[in-house]
Design a protein around this motif. Structure first.
Motif, mmCIF file in Angstrom:
data_model
loop_
_atom_site.group_PDB
_atom_site.id
_atom_site.type_symbol
_atom_site.label_atom_id
_atom_site.label_comp_id
_atom_site.label_asym_id
_atom_site.label_seq_id
_atom_site.Cartn_x
_atom_site.Cartn_y
_atom_site.Cartn_z
ATOM 1 N N HIS A 68 1.037 6.161 8.150
ATOM 2 C CA HIS A 68 -0.363 6.255 7.749
ATOM 3 C C HIS A 68 -0.445 5.817 6.295
ATOM 4 O O HIS A 68 0.132 6.453 5.413
ATOM 5 C CB HIS A 68 -0.881 7.688 7.898
ATOM 6 C CG HIS A 68 -0.842 8.181 9.308
ATOM 7 N ND1 HIS A 68 -1.866 7.960 10.195
ATOM 8 C CD2 HIS A 68 0.105 8.869 9.991
ATOM 9 C CE1 HIS A 68 -1.560 8.498 11.357
ATOM 10 N NE2 HIS A 68 -0.363 9.045 11.258
ATOM 11 N N GLU A 79 -2.304 4.753 2.651
ATOM 12 C CA GLU A 79 -3.363 5.216 1.754
ATOM 13 C C GLU A 79 -4.500 4.186 1.796
ATOM 14 O O GLU A 79 -4.261 2.992 1.638
ATOM 15 C CB GLU A 79 -2.805 5.324 0.338
ATOM 16 C CG GLU A 79 -3.726 5.890 -0.675
ATOM 17 C CD GLU A 79 -3.638 7.395 -0.739
ATOM 18 O OE1 GLU A 79 -4.595 7.973 -1.224
ATOM 19 O OE2 GLU A 79 -2.634 7.962 -0.303
ATOM 20 N N ALA A 93 -7.654 2.689 0.068
ATOM 21 C CA ALA A 93 -8.300 2.653 -1.246
ATOM 22 C C ALA A 93 -9.815 2.808 -1.070
ATOM 23 O O ALA A 93 -10.394 2.278 -0.131
ATOM 24 C CB ALA A 93 -7.996 1.333 -1.934
ATOM 25 N N ALA A 149 -7.894 9.296 7.421
ATOM 26 C CA ALA A 149 -7.617 7.866 7.409
ATOM 27 C C ALA A 149 -8.886 7.021 7.340
ATOM 28 O O ALA A 149 -8.811 5.805 7.448
ATOM 29 C CB ALA A 149 -6.831 7.485 8.658
ATOM 30 N N GLN A 195 0.838 -1.185 0.000
ATOM 31 C CA GLN A 195 0.000 0.000 0.000
ATOM 32 C C GLN A 195 0.875 1.237 0.000
ATOM 33 O O GLN A 195 1.972 1.240 0.566
ATOM 34 C CB GLN A 195 -0.912 0.019 1.232
ATOM 35 C CG GLN A 195 -1.967 -1.064 1.198
ATOM 36 C CD GLN A 195 -2.850 -0.987 2.426
ATOM 37 O OE1 GLN A 195 -2.347 -0.780 3.518
ATOM 38 N NE2 GLN A 195 -4.138 -1.167 2.242
ATOM 39 N N ARG A 196 0.379 2.299 -0.610
ATOM 40 C CA ARG A 196 1.121 3.551 -0.647
ATOM 41 C C ARG A 196 1.047 4.248 0.701
ATOM 42 O O ARG A 196 0.051 4.170 1.405
ATOM 43 C CB ARG A 196 0.563 4.452 -1.728
ATOM 44 C CG ARG A 196 0.854 3.922 -3.104
ATOM 45 C CD ARG A 196 0.370 4.820 -4.195
ATOM 46 N NE ARG A 196 0.109 6.173 -3.750
ATOM 47 C CZ ARG A 196 -0.395 7.102 -4.503
ATOM 48 N NH1 ARG A 196 -0.708 6.831 -5.736
ATOM 49 N NH2 ARG A 196 -0.622 8.314 -4.045
ATOM 50 N N THR A 197 2.110 4.944 1.020
ATOM 51 C CA THR A 197 2.183 5.656 2.283
ATOM 52 C C THR A 197 1.626 7.060 2.108
ATOM 53 O O THR A 197 1.985 7.764 1.173
ATOM 54 C CB THR A 197 3.645 5.740 2.756
ATOM 55 O OG1 THR A 197 4.154 4.419 2.851
ATOM 56 C CG2 THR A 197 3.741 6.431 4.089
ATOM 57 N N ARG A 198 0.741 7.445 3.014
ATOM 58 C CA ARG A 198 0.213 8.803 2.978
ATOM 59 C C ARG A 198 1.174 9.748 3.684
ATOM 60 O O ARG A 198 1.543 10.777 3.162
ATOM 61 C CB ARG A 198 -1.160 8.844 3.649
ATOM 62 C CG ARG A 198 -1.792 10.218 3.634
ATOM 63 C CD ARG A 198 -3.157 10.179 4.232
ATOM 64 N NE ARG A 198 -4.047 9.446 3.357
ATOM 65 C CZ ARG A 198 -5.059 9.999 2.716
ATOM 66 N NH1 ARG A 198 -5.303 11.256 2.861
ATOM 67 N NH2 ARG A 198 -5.816 9.285 1.949
ATOM 68 N N ARG A 199 1.582 9.372 4.903
ATOM 69 C CA ARG A 199 2.548 10.193 5.637
ATOM 70 C C ARG A 199 3.148 9.348 6.762
ATOM 71 O O ARG A 199 2.609 8.308 7.130
ATOM 72 C CB ARG A 199 1.913 11.460 6.189
ATOM 73 C CG ARG A 199 0.955 11.257 7.327
ATOM 74 C CD ARG A 199 0.427 12.606 7.853
ATOM 75 N NE ARG A 199 -0.233 12.414 9.107
ATOM 76 C CZ ARG A 199 -1.543 12.223 9.242
ATOM 77 N NH1 ARG A 199 -2.314 12.207 8.193
ATOM 78 N NH2 ARG A 199 -2.071 12.059 10.430
#
Length: 150
Positions: free
Chosen positions: A35, A37, A39, A112, A18-22
Motif C-alpha cells: 500500500h 502513500e 500524496a 488509501a 513513492q513511500r510505502t504505507r504498509r
C-alpha cells in the motif's frame, strides 16, 4: 516431521518513487500487497472558488467604473446593472464553491483514498466571493443614486 516454513514478505525496494504505507502478506503465498502513500492533491473546487471570487471583485469594479462614468450620459445605471448580474453570479459561485471545497477538504476517507488540500484557497475564494458581492451591490446602488440625481 516436516513443518512448513513461516511465510515472510520481503520488504519493498528502497529505490521506489513513492513511500510505502504498509505491506500486507497474501495468505498461502510468498507474495505481499504494498500500500503506497498517496500524496494529497489540491482541490479543484478550491481553485474554482478562488477564480470565481477574483472574477467577482474584478467585475464589481467594472460596475463601479461604469456607474461613475456613465452617470452624466444616462446609461451608467443600465451598464452597471448588466455587469452587476455578472458580478453577483461570479460571487455566488465563489461562495458556493468555497463552501463545497472546504467540505471536501475536511472529509476523511479510507486510508488509501485521495486526500485534498487547499483550505487557504477555499477560504480566499469564499471571502473574495463575498467581497465581490458586496462591492457590486454597493456600486450598483451608487450608480442608481448618481443617475437619479443627474
Amino acid at each position: 516431521m516436516n513443518q512448513p516454513r513461516p511465510l515472510s514478505v520481503p520488504p519493498p525496494p528502497t529505490d521506489a518513487q513513492q513511500r510505502t504505507r504498509r505491506v500486507d502478506s497474501v495468505p498461502g503465498t510468498v507474495f505481499g500487497v504494498v500500500h503506497l502513500e498517496v500524496a494529497p492533491a489540491t482541490s479543484g473546487l478550491a481553485i474554482g472558488a478562488l477564480v470565481a471570487g477574483i472574477a467577482a471583485i474584478v467585475v464589481a469594479f467594472v460596475v463601479l467604473c461604469f456607474g461613475l462614468v456613465g452617470a452624466d450620459a444616462g446609461w451608467g445605471a443600465w451598464a452597471a446593472g448588466a455587469f452587476t448580474v455578472l458580478a453577483v453570479a461570479a460571487g455566488t459561485a465563489g461562495v458556493a464553491l468555497g463552501v463545497l471545497a472546504r467540505r471536501q477538504i475536511r472529509r476523511v476517507g479510507p486510508a488509501a483514498s485521495m486526500r485534498f488540500q487547499g483550505q487557504g484557497l477555499a477560504s480566499a475564494g469564499f471571502i473574495c466571493g463575498i467581497a465581490g458581492l458586496v462591492i457590486a451591490v454597493v456600486a450598483f446602488v451608487a450608480a442608481l443614486a448618481l443617475q437619479l440625481a443627474a
